[in-house]
Scaffold this motif. Structure first.
Motif, PDB file in Angstrom:
ATOM      1  N   ASP A   7       0.802  -1.218   0.000  1.00  5.87           N
ATOM      2  CA  ASP A   7       0.000   0.000   0.000  1.00  5.87           C
ATOM      3  C   ASP A   7       0.842   1.279   0.000  1.00  5.87           C
ATOM      4  OD1 ASP A   7       1.011  -0.227   2.507  1.00  5.87           O
ATOM      5  OD2 ASP A   7      -0.905  -0.027   3.561  1.00  5.87           O
ATOM      6  N   GLY A   8       2.129   1.168  -0.033  1.00  2.25           N
ATOM      7  CA  GLY A   8       2.983   2.336  -0.119  1.00  2.25           C
ATOM      8  C   GLY A   8       3.368   2.939   1.220  1.00  2.25           C
ATOM      9  N   THR A   9       3.004   2.336   2.355  1.00  2.34           N
ATOM     10  CA  THR A   9       3.387   2.860   3.673  1.00  2.34           C
ATOM     11  C   THR A   9       4.698   2.227   4.082  1.00  2.34           C
ATOM     12  OG1 THR A   9       2.072   1.162   4.746  1.00  2.34           O
ATOM     13  CG2 THR A   9       1.010   3.276   4.383  1.00  2.34           C
ATOM     14  N   ARG A  10       5.661   3.048   4.247  1.00  2.00           N
ATOM     15  CA  ARG A  10       6.983   2.554   4.595  1.00  2.00           C
ATOM     16  C   ARG A  10       7.077   2.347   6.104  1.00  2.00           C
ATOM     17  NH1 ARG A  10      12.294   5.163   2.272  1.00  2.00           N
ATOM     18  NH2 ARG A  10      12.407   3.256   1.097  1.00  2.00           N
ATOM     19  N   GLY A  11       7.381   1.131   6.532  1.00  2.00           N
ATOM     20  CA  GLY A  11       7.592   0.826   7.936  1.00  2.00           C
ATOM     21  C   GLY A  11       6.311   0.812   8.755  1.00  2.00           C
ATOM     22  N   ALA A  12       5.172   0.614   8.151  1.00  2.00           N
ATOM     23  CA  ALA A  12       3.911   0.628   8.886  1.00  2.00           C
ATOM     24  C   ALA A  12       3.778  -0.576   9.802  1.00  2.00           C
ATOM     25  CB  ALA A  12       2.738   0.674   7.916  1.00  2.00           C
ATOM     26  N   ASN A  13       4.505  -1.627   9.551  1.00  2.00           N
ATOM     27  CA  ASN A  13       4.408  -2.842  10.362  1.00  2.00           C
ATOM     28  C   ASN A  13       5.302  -2.805  11.595  1.00  2.00           C
ATOM     29  OD1 ASN A  13       2.610  -3.876   8.515  1.00  2.00           O
ATOM     30  ND2 ASN A  13       4.210  -4.884   7.322  1.00  2.00           N
ATOM     31  N   ILE A  14       6.102  -1.763  11.744  1.00  2.00           N
ATOM     32  CA  ILE A  14       7.013  -1.646  12.885  1.00  2.00           C
ATOM     33  C   ILE A  14       6.271  -0.976  14.043  1.00  2.00           C
ATOM     34  CG2 ILE A  14       9.162  -0.646  13.736  1.00  2.00           C
ATOM     35  CD1 ILE A  14      10.163  -0.713  10.843  1.00  2.00           C
ATOM     36  N   PRO A  15       6.158  -1.656  15.202  1.00  2.00           N
ATOM     37  CA  PRO A  15       5.439  -1.047  16.332  1.00  2.00           C
ATOM     38  C   PRO A  15       6.246   0.090  16.952  1.00  2.00           C
ATOM     39  CG  PRO A  15       6.386  -3.131  16.987  1.00  2.00           C
ATOM     40  CD  PRO A  15       6.633  -2.987  15.515  1.00  2.00           C
ATOM     41  N   SER A  16       5.536   1.051  17.501  1.00  2.00           N
ATOM     42  CA  SER A  16       6.189   2.176  18.162  1.00  2.00           C
ATOM     43  C   SER A  16       6.645   1.737  19.549  1.00  2.00           C
ATOM     44  CB  SER A  16       5.217   3.346  18.290  1.00  2.00           C
ATOM     45  OG  SER A  16       5.808   4.356  19.057  1.00  2.00           O
ATOM     46  N   LEU A  17       7.876   2.000  19.864  1.00  2.00           N
ATOM     47  CA  LEU A  17       8.434   1.600  21.155  1.00  2.00           C
ATOM     48  C   LEU A  17       8.500   2.764  22.136  1.00  2.00           C
ATOM     49  CD1 LEU A  17      11.320  -0.709  19.939  1.00  2.00           C
ATOM     50  CD2 LEU A  17       9.031  -1.351  20.639  1.00  2.00           C
ATOM     51  N   ARG A  18       7.941   3.889  21.773  1.00  2.00           N
ATOM     52  CA  ARG A  18       8.009   5.058  22.650  1.00  2.00           C
ATOM     53  C   ARG A  18       7.298   4.817  23.973  1.00  2.00           C
ATOM     54  NH1 ARG A  18       7.072  10.028  18.455  1.00  2.00           N
ATOM     55  NH2 ARG A  18       9.014   9.704  17.326  1.00  2.00           N
ATOM     56  N   TRP A  19       6.144   4.156  23.945  1.00  2.00           N
ATOM     57  CA  TRP A  19       5.421   3.921  25.196  1.00  2.00           C
ATOM     58  C   TRP A  19       6.175   2.965  26.089  1.00  2.00           C
ATOM     59  CZ3 TRP A  19       3.651  -0.855  26.686  1.00  2.00           C
ATOM     60  CH2 TRP A  19       3.643  -1.851  25.715  1.00  2.00           C
ATOM     61  N   ILE A  20       6.924   2.018  25.495  1.00  2.00           N
ATOM     62  CA  ILE A  20       7.732   1.098  26.297  1.00  2.00           C
ATOM     63  C   ILE A  20       8.874   1.864  26.953  1.00  2.00           C
ATOM     64  CG2 ILE A  20       9.271  -0.894  26.199  1.00  2.00           C
ATOM     65  CD1 ILE A  20       7.500  -2.009  23.979  1.00  2.00           C
ATOM     66  N   GLU A  21       9.512   2.740  26.217  1.00  2.00           N
ATOM     67  CA  GLU A  21      10.592   3.546  26.775  1.00  2.00           C
ATOM     68  C   GLU A  21      10.075   4.453  27.882  1.00  2.00           C
ATOM     69  OE1 GLU A  21      12.426   5.639  23.569  1.00  2.00           O
ATOM     70  OE2 GLU A  21      13.081   3.804  22.560  1.00  2.00           O
ATOM     71  N   HIS A  22       8.908   5.050  27.663  1.00  2.00           N
ATOM     72  CA  HIS A  22       8.316   5.931  28.661  1.00  2.00           C
ATOM     73  C   HIS A  22       7.993   5.156  29.933  1.00  2.00           C
ATOM     74  CE1 HIS A  22       5.149   8.430  30.514  1.00  2.00           C
ATOM     75  NE2 HIS A  22       5.939   9.416  30.107  1.00  2.00           N
ATOM     76  N   ASP A  23       7.422   3.964  29.777  1.00  2.00           N
ATOM     77  CA  ASP A  23       7.098   3.112  30.931  1.00  2.00           C
ATOM     78  C   ASP A  23       8.367   2.704  31.676  1.00  2.00           C
ATOM     79  OD1 ASP A  23       5.227   1.586  32.550  1.00  2.00           O
ATOM     80  OD2 ASP A  23       6.096  -0.198  31.602  1.00  2.00           O
ATOM     81  N   LEU A  24       9.410   2.378  30.940  1.00  2.00           N
ATOM     82  CA  LEU A  24      10.680   1.991  31.556  1.00  2.00           C
ATOM     83  C   LEU A  24      11.284   3.148  32.339  1.00  2.00           C
ATOM     84  CD1 LEU A  24      12.823  -0.213  31.885  1.00  2.00           C
ATOM     85  CD2 LEU A  24      13.882   0.619  29.787  1.00  2.00           C
ATOM     86  N   GLN A  25      11.211   4.344  31.798  1.00  2.00           N
ATOM     87  CA  GLN A  25      11.728   5.514  32.508  1.00  2.00           C
ATOM     88  C   GLN A  25      10.935   5.767  33.784  1.00  2.00           C
ATOM     89  OE1 GLN A  25      11.575   8.631  29.610  1.00  2.00           O
ATOM     90  NE2 GLN A  25      13.555   8.102  28.696  1.00  2.00           N
ATOM     91  N   ASN A  26       9.622   5.621  33.704  1.00  2.00           N
ATOM     92  CA  ASN A  26       8.796   5.806  34.901  1.00  2.00           C
ATOM     93  C   ASN A  26       9.152   4.788  35.976  1.00  2.00           C
ATOM     94  OD1 ASN A  26       7.382   7.988  33.963  1.00  2.00           O
ATOM     95  ND2 ASN A  26       5.655   6.792  33.216  1.00  2.00           N
ATOM     96  N   ARG A  27       9.357   3.548  35.578  1.00  2.00           N
ATOM     97  CA  ARG A  27       9.722   2.505  36.546  1.00  2.00           C
ATOM     98  C   ARG A  27      11.076   2.786  37.182  1.00  2.00           C
ATOM     99  NH1 ARG A  27       7.760  -3.327  34.176  1.00  2.00           N
ATOM    100  NH2 ARG A  27       5.595  -2.727  33.861  1.00  2.00           N
ATOM    101  N   LYS A  28      12.028   3.236  36.376  1.00  2.00           N
ATOM    102  CA  LYS A  28      13.349   3.568  36.910  1.00  2.00           C
ATOM    103  C   LYS A  28      13.260   4.703  37.919  1.00  2.00           C
ATOM    104  CE  LYS A  28      16.290   2.069  33.095  1.00  2.00           C
ATOM    105  NZ  LYS A  28      17.234   2.509  32.049  1.00  2.00           N
ATOM    106  N   GLN A  29      12.444   5.711  37.606  1.00  2.00           N
ATOM    107  CA  GLN A  29      12.281   6.838  38.519  1.00  2.00           C
ATOM    108  C   GLN A  29      11.622   6.391  39.816  1.00  2.00           C
ATOM    109  OE1 GLN A  29      10.093   9.670  36.204  1.00  2.00           O
ATOM    110  NE2 GLN A  29      11.912  10.473  35.184  1.00  2.00           N
TER     111      GLN A  29
END
Length: 93
Positions: A7-29
């Motif tokens: 369909d012409g979408t480049r990288g549409a199948n790659i999940p966003s990892l931003r929420w995982i990084e945000h959750d990890l930072q919150n846990r570390k804090q």
């Protein structure tokens, strides 16, 4: 032909990892804050013990310090309580 899919979408199948990084930072804090609170609590317990063992401590002062110390001990985190129980079991061997 596009690289991402038909369909012409480049990288549409790659999940966003931003929420995982945000959750990890919150846990570390949260862990850092818990470790700091545990450290400060242990320092207060140690100082209360030091005050109670002072030659100038009166029986009333000892009771006041003991009350504060029990309050600090009851406020320990679950991890600290587990470590304390394990240390008592090891000492009882």
């Amino acid at each position: 032909m596009p690289a991402g899919g038909d369909d012409g979408t480049r990288g549409a199948n790659i999940p966003s990892l931003r929420w995982i990084e945000h959750d990890l930072q919150n846990r570390k804090q949260q862990q850092a804050a818990r470790r700091r609170a545990d450290f400060e609590r242990e320092a207060r317990i140690s100082q209360l013990d030091f005050l109670m063992q002072s030659p100038a401590a009166t029986p009333l002062w000892e009771r006041v310090c003991m009350h504060q110390m029990y309050g600090e001990i009851r406020a320990r985190s679950d991890g600290q309580l587990l470590l304390m129980e394990l240390a008592l079991l090891e000492a009882a061997r």
